[in-house]
Design an enzyme around this catalytic site. Sequence first.
Site, mmCIF file in Angstrom:
data_model
loop_
_atom_site.group_PDB
_atom_site.id
_atom_site.type_symbol
_atom_site.label_atom_id
_atom_site.label_comp_id
_atom_site.label_asym_id
_atom_site.label_seq_id
_atom_site.Cartn_x
_atom_site.Cartn_y
_atom_site.Cartn_z
ATOM 1 N N LYS A 1 3.843 11.665 -12.216
ATOM 2 C CA LYS A 1 2.632 9.897 -13.094
ATOM 3 C C LYS A 1 3.582 9.047 -13.133
ATOM 4 C CE LYS A 1 0.056 13.751 -15.882
ATOM 5 N NZ LYS A 1 -0.161 13.850 -17.343
ATOM 6 N N HIS B 1 7.494 8.380 -29.383
ATOM 7 C CA HIS B 1 7.103 9.371 -28.762
ATOM 8 C C HIS B 1 7.440 10.361 -28.889
ATOM 9 C CE1 HIS B 1 4.820 11.025 -25.576
ATOM 10 N NE2 HIS B 1 5.227 11.322 -25.513
ATOM 11 N N GLU C 1 -2.724 17.406 -12.533
ATOM 12 C CA GLU C 1 -3.412 17.915 -13.377
ATOM 13 C C GLU C 1 -4.362 18.271 -13.998
ATOM 14 O OE1 GLU C 1 -1.282 15.760 -16.925
ATOM 15 O OE2 GLU C 1 -3.623 16.067 -17.726
ATOM 16 N N ARG D 1 0.819 -1.552 0.246
ATOM 17 C CA ARG D 1 0.239 0.149 -0.092
ATOM 18 C C ARG D 1 1.006 1.596 -0.098
ATOM 19 N NH1 ARG D 1 -2.797 -3.279 3.984
ATOM 20 N NH2 ARG D 1 -4.656 -4.008 2.212
ATOM 21 N N ARG E 1 -1.168 22.091 -15.317
ATOM 22 C CA ARG E 1 -0.396 21.180 -15.650
ATOM 23 C C ARG E 1 -0.844 20.863 -17.079
ATOM 24 N NH1 ARG E 1 1.675 16.276 -12.162
ATOM 25 N NH2 ARG E 1 2.968 15.125 -13.759
ATOM 26 N N HIS F 1 -0.385 12.313 -30.222
ATOM 27 C CA HIS F 1 -0.319 11.281 -29.620
ATOM 28 C C HIS F 1 -1.296 9.960 -30.988
ATOM 29 C CE1 HIS F 1 -0.492 11.272 -24.978
ATOM 30 N NE2 HIS F 1 0.832 10.539 -25.435
ATOM 31 N N ASN G 1 0.865 19.332 -21.671
ATOM 32 C CA ASN G 1 0.080 18.430 -22.881
ATOM 33 C C ASN G 1 0.264 18.911 -23.877
ATOM 34 O OD1 ASN G 1 -0.518 16.287 -21.113
ATOM 35 N ND2 ASN G 1 -2.130 16.762 -20.650
ATOM 36 N N GLU H 1 10.447 16.985 -25.992
ATOM 37 C CA GLU H 1 10.260 17.924 -24.312
ATOM 38 C C GLU H 1 10.135 18.910 -24.301
ATOM 39 O OE1 GLU H 1 7.162 16.213 -23.630
ATOM 40 O OE2 GLU H 1 7.298 14.146 -24.593
ATOM 41 N N LYS I 1 9.016 22.243 -14.463
ATOM 42 C CA LYS I 1 7.972 21.118 -14.424
ATOM 43 C C LYS I 1 7.616 21.422 -12.959
ATOM 44 C CE LYS I 1 6.291 16.563 -14.980
ATOM 45 N NZ LYS I 1 6.313 15.774 -15.761
ATOM 46 N N HIS J 1 0.718 16.872 -27.486
ATOM 47 C CA HIS J 1 0.395 15.638 -27.409
ATOM 48 C C HIS J 1 -0.866 15.569 -27.948
ATOM 49 C CE1 HIS J 1 4.715 15.954 -25.021
ATOM 50 N NE2 HIS J 1 4.153 15.222 -24.755
HETATM 51 P P1 NAD Z 1 12.250 3.854 -22.041
HETATM 52 O O1 NAD Z 1 11.810 3.900 -20.917
HETATM 53 O O2 NAD Z 1 12.272 2.777 -22.672
HETATM 54 O O3 NAD Z 1 13.914 4.185 -22.661
HETATM 55 C C1 NAD Z 1 14.273 3.806 -24.003
HETATM 56 C C2 NAD Z 1 15.875 3.287 -24.418
HETATM 57 O O4 NAD Z 1 16.547 3.882 -24.155
HETATM 58 C C3 NAD Z 1 15.496 1.876 -23.791
HETATM 59 O O5 NAD Z 1 15.200 0.773 -24.806
HETATM 60 C C4 NAD Z 1 16.219 1.481 -23.127
HETATM 61 O O6 NAD Z 1 17.033 0.557 -22.530
HETATM 62 C C5 NAD Z 1 17.544 2.724 -23.469
HETATM 63 N N1 NAD Z 1 18.575 3.877 -22.287
HETATM 64 C C6 NAD Z 1 17.749 3.881 -21.704
HETATM 65 N N2 NAD Z 1 19.002 4.170 -20.844
HETATM 66 C C7 NAD Z 1 19.842 4.232 -21.343
HETATM 67 C C8 NAD Z 1 21.415 4.767 -21.543
HETATM 68 N N3 NAD Z 1 21.241 6.278 -20.638
HETATM 69 N N4 NAD Z 1 21.905 4.204 -22.678
HETATM 70 C C9 NAD Z 1 22.023 3.990 -23.436
HETATM 71 N N5 NAD Z 1 20.335 3.167 -23.950
HETATM 72 C C10 NAD Z 1 19.219 3.462 -22.819
HETATM 73 O O7 NAD Z 1 11.948 5.080 -22.449
HETATM 74 P P2 NAD Z 1 11.183 6.158 -22.305
HETATM 75 O O8 NAD Z 1 11.756 7.256 -23.596
HETATM 76 O O9 NAD Z 1 12.877 6.920 -21.367
HETATM 77 O O10 NAD Z 1 9.871 7.065 -21.613
HETATM 78 C C11 NAD Z 1 8.800 6.735 -22.995
HETATM 79 C C12 NAD Z 1 8.086 6.505 -21.526
HETATM 80 O O11 NAD Z 1 8.254 6.966 -20.568
HETATM 81 C C13 NAD Z 1 6.536 5.647 -22.026
HETATM 82 O O12 NAD Z 1 6.175 4.674 -21.496
HETATM 83 C C14 NAD Z 1 5.781 7.167 -22.199
HETATM 84 O O13 NAD Z 1 4.468 6.999 -21.419
HETATM 85 C C15 NAD Z 1 6.186 7.874 -19.994
HETATM 86 N N6 NAD Z 1 6.570 9.071 -19.805
HETATM 87 C C16 NAD Z 1 6.061 9.664 -18.702
HETATM 88 C C17 NAD Z 1 6.063 10.282 -18.594
HETATM 89 C C18 NAD Z 1 5.413 11.304 -16.937
HETATM 90 O O14 NAD Z 1 5.452 12.361 -16.171
HETATM 91 N N7 NAD Z 1 5.530 9.747 -16.331
HETATM 92 C C19 NAD Z 1 6.271 11.286 -19.300
HETATM 93 C C20 NAD Z 1 6.514 11.773 -20.441
HETATM 94 C C21 NAD Z 1 7.396 10.261 -21.174
HETATM 95 N N1 GLY Z 2 4.789 14.597 -19.168
HETATM 96 C C1 GLY Z 2 3.020 15.535 -18.529
HETATM 97 C C2 GLY Z 2 3.049 15.571 -17.388
HETATM 98 O O1 GLY Z 2 3.735 14.993 -16.868
HETATM 99 O O2 GLY Z 2 2.452 16.100 -17.262
#
Ligand code: NAD
Ligand code: GLY
Length: 360
Positions: free
Chosen positions: A145, A266, A239, A123, A243, A254, A247, A187, A229, A250
């Site tokens: 998030k 993305h 949001e 929890r 916030r 998206h 987007n 971004e 941020k 996006h």
């Molecule tokens: P990811 O975590 O899949 O990383 C992308 C790739 O890079 C992976 O294959 C990973 O193994 C590799 N990688 C990571 N760090 C590395 C490094 N230093 N050197 C070499 N390779 C490396 O993807 P991402 O683009 O980091 O994140 C995308 C995700 O984030 C999505 O699921 C999206 O929904 C989420 N997201 C969340 C928020 C939020 O506010 N929580 C905001 C934007 C995106």
């Molecule tokens: N990436 C959008 C948010 O964190 O609100």
Amino acid sequence: MLEQTITVGLGERSYPIFIEDGIMENVGADIAGRNIASRYAVIADDYVASLYGATLMKSLAEAGVTAELLTFPRGEASKNLQVFAELSSKLAQIGMDRTSGLIALGGGVTGDLTGFLAASYMRGIPFVQVPTTLLAQVDSSVGGKTGVDIPEGKNLVGAFYQPKAVYIDTAVLTTLPVEEYLGGIAEVIKYGVIWDFEFYGFLERNLDAILGLQPDIIQEMITICCQTKAEVVAEDERESDLRRILNFGHTIGHAVEAASDFSIIHGHAVAIGMVAALRLAVLSGLCKRKEAGRVATLIHAFGLPTEIPADMDRERIKSYIKTDKKSVAGSVFYVLPTTIGKVVITNEVTEGQIDEILKR
Ligand code: NAD
Ligand code: GLY
């Protein structure tokens, strides 16, 4: 303990963000000094674990922090309830209890998955973020998030759950594939357009240094993004209003990402979505054509796409726009710039205007 760079101000849930080249080696000592948990599970995808798992585990061990490394297969396909369940079981099997904590080492997939595990296991247990992609460093590791995807859509199951600290090591960006780095740049540009004209100018002036990963410039760039941020999240954590400006790009982005069956990553889809939103802003009389053109030029100069692929099914894009999960009561909201550094949120975009910007 490390020198604090930025604070995300959320009352008793406030937390620090540290940004430094090579900080990974000092994370253990800082975590030890914060008394966050009695022991930790470090969660990483298998690729990031192979690159940086040993460095982080060594840093923790040298500081006397008990930790185990748990991995899962890299990629968005792992951000689901099955991997969530497998990791939950592993946590239970290794005896993690209410006093334990998690460390997310990786990109946004790892951060979102680990954060949701932390929100749910027993929890709720504390967690910290050690983001390793540019996207995670400027966006997903900050703001709380967390969540996973389900077959019906991305990020549909999750929680707002803030980390206890975020450690950003800019040195890890040197191993990031260029495509992923540029995805993060989209971004970064977003922050300039929605919030900070001066920062936008910084990006234009320092394009070569940013593409060349010049450490001081990269650090400054990430710091400004995290400050923005942090400011936005501190004002509107869940949001309900401000916030939503994050987007920008996006809504259409998206839809393009989904219509490409996720072959367009993305950040690249967000780049296309930002240019489309700027065109909508021009069509709506909100933004001058010259301003919109200036942003499209910068996006292009960074090597990011600006156009929706000509062969992409327009009706499919439109149907994804209509089912945007940020819609309220069936009404799709768009974040549209009025000038570089300022945006409005509107649901007054007509179908005719969407058809116009989707024209090949
Ligand atoms: P990811 O975590 O899949 O990383 C992308 C790739 O890079 C992976 O294959 C990973 O193994 C590799 N990688 C990571 N760090 C590395 C490094 N230093 N050197 C070499 N390779 C490396 O993807 P991402 O683009 O980091 O994140 C995308 C995700 O984030 C999505 O699921 C999206 O929904 C989420 N997201 C969340 C928020 C939020 O506010 N929580 C905001 C934007 C995106
Ligand atoms: N990436 C959008 C948010 O964190 O609100």
